[in-house]
Design an enzyme around this catalytic site. Structure first.
Site, PDB file in Angstrom:
ATOM      1  N   ARG A  50       0.816  -1.213   0.000  1.00 51.72           N
ATOM      2  CA  ARG A  50       0.000   0.000   0.000  1.00 51.72           C
ATOM      3  C   ARG A  50       0.849   1.262   0.000  1.00 51.72           C
ATOM      4  O   ARG A  50       0.445   2.296  -0.532  1.00 51.72           O
ATOM      5  CB  ARG A  50      -0.946  -0.005   1.209  1.00 51.72           C
ATOM      6  CG  ARG A  50      -1.999   1.129   1.206  1.00 51.72           C
ATOM      7  CD  ARG A  50      -2.973   0.932   2.346  1.00 51.72           C
ATOM      8  NE  ARG A  50      -4.078   1.892   2.306  1.00 51.72           N
ATOM      9  CZ  ARG A  50      -4.248   2.899   3.148  1.00 51.72           C
ATOM     10  NH1 ARG A  50      -3.343   3.111   4.109  1.00 51.72           N
ATOM     11  NH2 ARG A  50      -5.285   3.708   3.053  1.00 51.72           N
ATOM     12  N   VAL A  83      -6.653   7.470  -1.006  1.00 47.10           N
ATOM     13  CA  VAL A  83      -6.420   6.032  -0.913  1.00 47.10           C
ATOM     14  C   VAL A  83      -7.353   5.557   0.193  1.00 47.10           C
ATOM     15  O   VAL A  83      -7.182   5.923   1.361  1.00 47.10           O
ATOM     16  CB  VAL A  83      -4.955   5.708  -0.579  1.00 47.10           C
ATOM     17  CG1 VAL A  83      -4.717   4.203  -0.647  1.00 47.10           C
ATOM     18  CG2 VAL A  83      -4.013   6.435  -1.524  1.00 47.10           C
ATOM     19  N   SER A  84      -8.365   4.785  -0.166  1.00 47.26           N
ATOM     20  CA  SER A  84      -9.458   4.481   0.754  1.00 47.26           C
ATOM     21  C   SER A  84      -8.994   3.744   1.997  1.00 47.26           C
ATOM     22  O   SER A  84      -7.939   3.082   2.005  1.00 47.26           O
ATOM     23  CB  SER A  84     -10.528   3.649   0.040  1.00 47.26           C
ATOM     24  OG  SER A  84     -11.116   4.366  -1.012  1.00 47.26           O
ATOM     25  N   GLN A  85      -9.793   3.835   3.045  1.00 45.59           N
ATOM     26  CA  GLN A  85      -9.522   3.137   4.291  1.00 45.59           C
ATOM     27  C   GLN A  85      -9.440   1.634   4.023  1.00 45.59           C
ATOM     28  O   GLN A  85     -10.326   1.053   3.377  1.00 45.59           O
ATOM     29  CB  GLN A  85     -10.634   3.431   5.300  1.00 45.59           C
ATOM     30  CG  GLN A  85     -10.447   2.757   6.639  1.00 45.59           C
ATOM     31  CD  GLN A  85     -11.640   2.986   7.558  1.00 45.59           C
ATOM     32  OE1 GLN A  85     -12.631   3.597   7.161  1.00 45.59           O
ATOM     33  NE2 GLN A  85     -11.551   2.483   8.772  1.00 45.59           N
ATOM     34  N   PRO A  86      -8.405   0.964   4.503  1.00 40.39           N
ATOM     35  CA  PRO A  86      -8.267  -0.478   4.231  1.00 40.39           C
ATOM     36  C   PRO A  86      -9.483  -1.308   4.630  1.00 40.39           C
ATOM     37  O   PRO A  86      -9.833  -2.259   3.925  1.00 40.39           O
ATOM     38  CB  PRO A  86      -7.029  -0.862   5.055  1.00 40.39           C
ATOM     39  CG  PRO A  86      -6.202   0.386   5.065  1.00 40.39           C
ATOM     40  CD  PRO A  86      -7.199   1.511   5.159  1.00 40.39           C
TER      41      PRO A  86
END
Length: 397
Positions: A50, A83-86
């Site tokens: 990531r 970058v979206s929340q995992p």
């Protein structure tokens, strides 16, 4: 290292070893909370670094924290890509249920992180087509993905364009995932999805109720297989919906459906004049608010600058004695303008069922489709948008 900070030998390890350790910790946490369930999604998230998809100055620990990382902002400093929340990434991939060999369309390439995950899931026998409206974001994502070559060389087709229109020349797709929110599903997404294929998208239904909806195509219909609460940046470009949130001033925002500039000014004028305490409010739990919000399109939220609701409410632009606004704040009903709005709010609160969003089912019908009678049990609502009519059903526990 600051004085008093505990020394961690892992800080001396090579960068990739530190990343692997932090990634493993993140995935263990997601599995423990239930967002990560399948071995395939876990394997994909373990395979894709990531940190390669976050801005260069991002601390490694921030890259593997379970939170959003801002990728790009507009002239006012508001995020336009993240970058979206995992946890949300994992949840949506679980909903999508990608199998090896699937042909996938992704709406919103962004950093390319989710594109890489999709490539890992479908593998070299499948393909991922991804469309992005922003030239700069697309170029950066393309460079990252070319260096990484995820999925053992899964074919990637990155396009610059309007996600609302999809990518018709590469259709049909077995899976379609949107990483941007909409309040109406574009017809192109339905028609480009293979019959029996699955679509996952953040769908804004009413104030306070945005859902990641997984829907299976059944002929001309889309019927949900799972739903989960979410929060996403909205689709950009020529087909973007009007903003749901508008600033009122004093660090406050109003969130509502279809509020015109004139109506926003009405709300601003009403709140500026000061309200009247109309007594204690009926108990309004979050679940009851969701039921109320589904039941009446006049509902709205008053929110703070950094999110989080401050007050639930109802705005009636055409009350018997002019515009009226009533909100529930700190257990009290506060009225502005026409007092009828407060009466309606109290009645709606008393009638509202305590909805569990995870138990909602959503069916999208084209405008000319015949909608069958609702089930004889539970609660059913209809939400009409330009391209689809949505039947939302909740079966009481």
């Amino acid at each position: 290292m600051e004085s008093g900070e505990e020394f961690d030998p892992a800080d001396l390890r090579p960068r990739d070893q530190v990343a692997a350790r932090l990634r493993r910790r993140l995935l263990d946490g997601l599995r423990g909370t239930g967002q990560l369930r399948s071995p395939d999604v876990e394997r994909a998230m373990d395979a894709v670094p990531r940190e390669l998809f976050t801005p260069p100055d991002t601390d490694m620990r921030d890259a593997y924290a379970d939170r959003v990382v801002v990728l790009a902002t507009d002239a006012n400093g508001s995020p336009i890509s993240t970058v979206s929340q995992p946890a949300m990434v994992a949840l949506m991939l679980e909903q999508l249920d990608v199998r090896a060999g699937h042909r996938i369309l992704e709406i919103g390439t962004g950093s390319g992180y989710n594109t890489a995950l999709l490539a890992e899931l479908t593998g070299p026998r499948g393909s991922v087509t991804s469309i992005e409206v922003d030239d700069s974001l697309l170029a950066s994502a393309a460079a990252r993905l070319a260096d990484l070559a995820p999925g053992e060389g899964t074919p990637l087709d990155l396009r610059r364009g309007d996600g609302w229109l999809g990518v018709p020349d590469a259709a049909p797709y077995d899976r379609l995932e949107s990483t941007v929110g909409v309040d109406d599903l574009p017809p192109a997404w339905r028609t480009q999805l293979a019959d029996g294929g699955v679509l996952v998208a953040p769908l804004w239904l009413r104030p306070g109720l945005e859902l990641s909806v997984a829907m299976r195509r059944e002929g001309e219909l889309l019927h949900s297989t799972s739903v989960a609460q979410c929060g996403f940046l909205q689709l950009r470009g020529p087909h973007a919906a009007d903003p749901h949130s508008r600033m009122l001033g004093q660090g406050m925002a109003v969130i509502g459906e279809g509020l015109s500039a004139k109506q926003i000014e009405m709300v601003r004028t009403l709140t500026d004049t000061g309200g009247t305490d109309l007594g204690s409010a009926p108990r309004l739990s979050e679940r009851c608010w969701w039921g109320l919000s589904l039941s009446d399109p006049r509902t709205l939220l008053i929110a703070g600058r950094h999110g989080g609701h401050v007050a639930w409410g109802l705005f009636d632009a055409e009350g018997p004695e002019g515009p009226g606004l009533a909100v529930v704040h700190d257990g009290r009903v506060i009225g502005y303008g026409d007092g009828n709005a407060a009466d309606v709010l109290r009645q709606r609160v008393e009638e509202a069922p305590p909805v569990d969003p995870s138990r909602l089912t959503v069916t999208a019908y084209p405008p000319d489709a015949v909608i069958p009678p609702p089930p004889p049990y539970g609660f059913t609502w209809r939400i009409t948008r330009e391209h689809h009519r949505y039947r939302v059903h909740w079966e009481a526990e």
